[in-house]
Design an enzyme around this catalytic site. Structure first.
Site, PDB file in Angstrom:
ATOM      1  N   LYS A 115       0.825  -1.224   0.000  1.00 22.68           N
ATOM      2  CA  LYS A 115       0.000   0.000   0.000  1.00 22.68           C
ATOM      3  C   LYS A 115       0.851   1.262   0.000  1.00 22.68           C
ATOM      4  O   LYS A 115       0.465   2.262  -0.603  1.00 22.68           O
ATOM      5  CB  LYS A 115      -0.954  -0.001   1.196  1.00 22.68           C
ATOM      6  N   LYS A 207      -4.677  -8.524  -6.625  1.00 23.51           N
ATOM      7  CA  LYS A 207      -5.898  -8.767  -5.856  1.00 23.51           C
ATOM      8  C   LYS A 207      -7.011  -7.803  -6.287  1.00 23.51           C
ATOM      9  O   LYS A 207      -6.737  -6.631  -6.564  1.00 23.51           O
ATOM     10  CB  LYS A 207      -5.539  -8.511  -4.383  1.00 23.51           C
ATOM     11  N   LYS A 210     -10.711  -2.489  -3.526  1.00 19.92           N
ATOM     12  CA  LYS A 210     -11.555  -1.288  -3.571  1.00 19.92           C
ATOM     13  C   LYS A 210     -10.774  -0.104  -4.116  1.00 19.92           C
ATOM     14  O   LYS A 210     -11.331   0.783  -4.738  1.00 19.92           O
ATOM     15  CB  LYS A 210     -12.013  -0.902  -2.163  1.00 19.92           C
TER      16      LYS A 210
HETATM   17  N1  AQP Z   1      -9.673  -9.754  -3.398  1.00 18.59           N
HETATM   18  C1  AQP Z   1     -10.071 -10.316  -2.276  1.00 18.59           C
HETATM   19  N2  AQP Z   1     -10.303 -11.650  -2.223  1.00 18.59           N
HETATM   20  C2  AQP Z   1     -10.729 -12.251  -1.078  1.00 18.59           C
HETATM   21  N3  AQP Z   1     -10.943 -11.563   0.066  1.00 18.59           N
HETATM   22  C3  AQP Z   1     -10.735 -10.224   0.050  1.00 18.59           C
HETATM   23  N4  AQP Z   1     -10.856  -9.273   0.990  1.00 18.59           N
HETATM   24  C4  AQP Z   1     -10.515  -8.074   0.464  1.00 18.59           C
HETATM   25  N5  AQP Z   1     -10.168  -8.217  -0.808  1.00 18.59           N
HETATM   26  C5  AQP Z   1     -10.288  -9.539  -1.101  1.00 18.59           C
HETATM   27  C6  AQP Z   1     -11.290  -9.540   2.347  1.00 18.59           C
HETATM   28  O1  AQP Z   1     -12.340  -8.638   2.663  1.00 18.59           O
HETATM   29  C7  AQP Z   1     -12.235  -8.264   4.025  1.00 18.59           C
HETATM   30  C8  AQP Z   1     -12.269  -6.780   4.169  1.00 18.59           C
HETATM   31  O2  AQP Z   1     -11.146  -6.194   3.559  1.00 18.59           O
HETATM   32  P1  AQP Z   1     -10.851  -4.659   3.876  1.00 18.59           P
HETATM   33  O3  AQP Z   1     -11.875  -3.821   3.287  1.00 18.59           O
HETATM   34  O4  AQP Z   1     -10.676  -4.442   5.306  1.00 18.59           O
HETATM   35  O5  AQP Z   1      -9.453  -4.332   3.297  1.00 18.59           O
HETATM   36  P2  AQP Z   1      -8.598  -4.914   2.191  1.00 18.59           P
HETATM   37  O6  AQP Z   1      -8.259  -6.313   2.466  1.00 18.59           O
HETATM   38  O7  AQP Z   1      -7.445  -3.987   2.087  1.00 18.59           O
HETATM   39  O8  AQP Z   1      -9.553  -4.824   0.939  1.00 18.59           O
HETATM   40  P3  AQP Z   1      -9.354  -3.986  -0.335  1.00 18.59           P
HETATM   41  O9  AQP Z   1     -10.491  -4.160  -1.251  1.00 18.59           O
HETATM   42  O10 AQP Z   1      -8.011  -4.253  -0.911  1.00 18.59           O
HETATM   43  O11 AQP Z   1      -9.462  -2.520   0.216  1.00 18.59           O
HETATM   44  P4  AQP Z   1      -8.574  -1.288  -0.048  1.00 18.59           P
HETATM   45  O12 AQP Z   1      -8.337  -1.251  -1.515  1.00 18.59           O
HETATM   46  O13 AQP Z   1      -9.385  -0.137   0.474  1.00 18.59           O
HETATM   47  O14 AQP Z   1      -7.323  -1.510   0.734  1.00 18.59           O
HETATM   48  C9  AQP Z   1     -10.966  -8.896   4.582  1.00 18.59           C
HETATM   49  O15 AQP Z   1     -11.317 -10.065   5.273  1.00 18.59           O
HETATM   50  C10 AQP Z   1     -10.187  -9.223   3.348  1.00 18.59           C
HETATM   51  O16 AQP Z   1      -9.355 -10.339   3.533  1.00 18.59           O
END
Ligand code: AQP
Length: 348
Positions: A115, A207, A210
């Site tokens: 990140k 991955k 968001k």
């Molecule tokens: N691509 C993914 N596949 C499977 N599980 C996922 N999770 C996130 N992306 C995937 C799971 O969703 C939960 C919440 O995630 P989060 O919103 O706290 O943060 P993150 O993991 O950082 O998700 P993003 O989409 O990548 O968010 P941003 O881009 O804002 O950082 C967790 O249980 C995560 O494992």
């Protein structure tokens, strides 16, 4: 709330609206675990501000994530649903854990490296300390199980290390205060299902996220049927037909991802999907994937729209959840401060 086999805690950031990765990687399991466990589900808005947030968007994102929780099947009576910033004990325990965790432990966290990227010097201290806040989220409730996607495995291991170090560092005081020597449980990650790591539709090595600048890389839980169909139609693939066995998905990241999505949405596994579609071209498989994605997501999107149209229902659920969560977290913090030797000088 069912007491069952332990206490579950998990959360999602209110950075943007949720996507299919969040749903298949975590949410599906959250819903199921309500049947067997006492569950606490949080919108981790303090984690969301580790990167820049516009106050107006943050507010609507918090409500939208809450709506997505409810629309996906979380039951606010059975489970506790709240937003993190309303329970100050999360931040307070995170500070204590900042003093328990070691710099070397945090330096190894791959999510921070990803990140922060090349701009590490300019990343917030909060982004670096993200995993200690996550440990506090979980351990403030002495949760035993944490359903997450695969990307959170390393943070869960760090949470276990922090719990173990606290129990060891303060073992004598824990005993003197008549508390369980395993004061903080070592929480188990629950990483299960056919799609524990959903990848970007544009690049099978990244991955689904968001914060990916391309909206075509992800299927949002609020996307319309047309948007879902278009994103799947344009999803990157290779020129080969689908293989007959899971073995044949090796080295084919995009095919593997799409088969995993179908399996996750259908509640089956990749082998079963390949039994049906093995040998087919993507031109035949993609419409079937779009159909099942629309079938699963459309009712959820409709309910999210209904709930966000009038936020009063969501706000009342979050308020009630915060009260219930605070009652547990306050008791933990009181014990933790006693164990650490702080003087409780304010009358209760
Ligand atoms: N691509 C993914 N596949 C499977 N599980 C996922 N999770 C996130 N992306 C995937 C799971 O969703 C939960 C919440 O995630 P989060 O919103 O706290 O943060 P993150 O993991 O950082 O998700 P993003 O989409 O990548 O968010 P941003 O881009 O804002 O950082 C967790 O249980 C995560 O494992």
């Amino acid at each position: 709330m069912s007491a069952g086999q332990g206490r579950v805690f998990s959360g999602m950031q209110s950075t943007h609206s949720l996507h299919l990765g969040n749903y298949l990687g975590a949410m599906i399991n959250w819903v199921k675990m309500q049947e067997t466990h006492e569950c606490i589900y949080c919108i981790v808005d303090l984690h969301a501000v580790t990167v820049a947030q516009d106050p107006k968007t943050l507010q609507s994102n918090i409500r939208e994530v809450a709506a997505a929780y409810l629309a996906s099947g979380l039951d606010a009576k059975r489970s506790i649903i709240f937003n993190q910033s309303q329970v100050p004990q999360h931040a307070e325990l995170a500070w204590i854990f900042n003093c328990v965790a070691r710099m070397g432990w945090l330096n190894r966290m791959t999510q921070f490296k990803e990140k922060a990227g090349k701009n590490r010097e300019n990343a917030s201290v909060g982004l670096f300390a993200y995993p200690t806040l996550m440990a506090a989220d979980i351990l403030a409730y002495k949760a035993t199980h944490v359903p997450v996607g695969e990307d959170q495995k390393q943070h869960l291991e760090l949470t276990r290390d922090i719990a173990q170090k606290f129990n060891t560092d303060f073992a004598e005081s824990i005993a003197d205060n008549g508390l369980d020597p395993d004061y903080f449980p070592l929480p188990e990650p629950v990483i299960t299902g056919a799609a524990t790591r959903v990848m970007s539709l544009r690049d099978g090595t990244n991955k689904m996220s968001k914060s990916d600048p391309s909206d075509m890389s992800r299927i949002n839980m609020t996307d319309s049927a047309d948007e879902i169909a278009q994103k799947i139609r344009k999803a990157r693939t290779d020129p080969e037909p689908l293989p007959d066995s899971v073995e044949g998905l090796k080295e084919r990241a995009e095919a593997d991802n799409l088969i995993g999505l179908y399996a996750g949405l259908a509640g089956t596994d990749k082998a079963a999907v390949l039994k049906e579609f093995g040998g087919a071209q993507f031109s035949a498989f993609k419409p079937a994937l779009a159909d099942i994605a629309v079938e699963v997501l459309s009712p959820i999107a409709g309910e999210i729209r209904r709930l966000t149209a009038d936020p009063s229902e969501i706000d009342s659920i979050l308020g009630d959840g915060a009260e219930r969560a605070a009652a547990i977290a306050e008791a933990t913090l009181k014990e933790v401060k006693t164990v650490m030797g702080f003087v409780a000088s304010r009358p209760v």
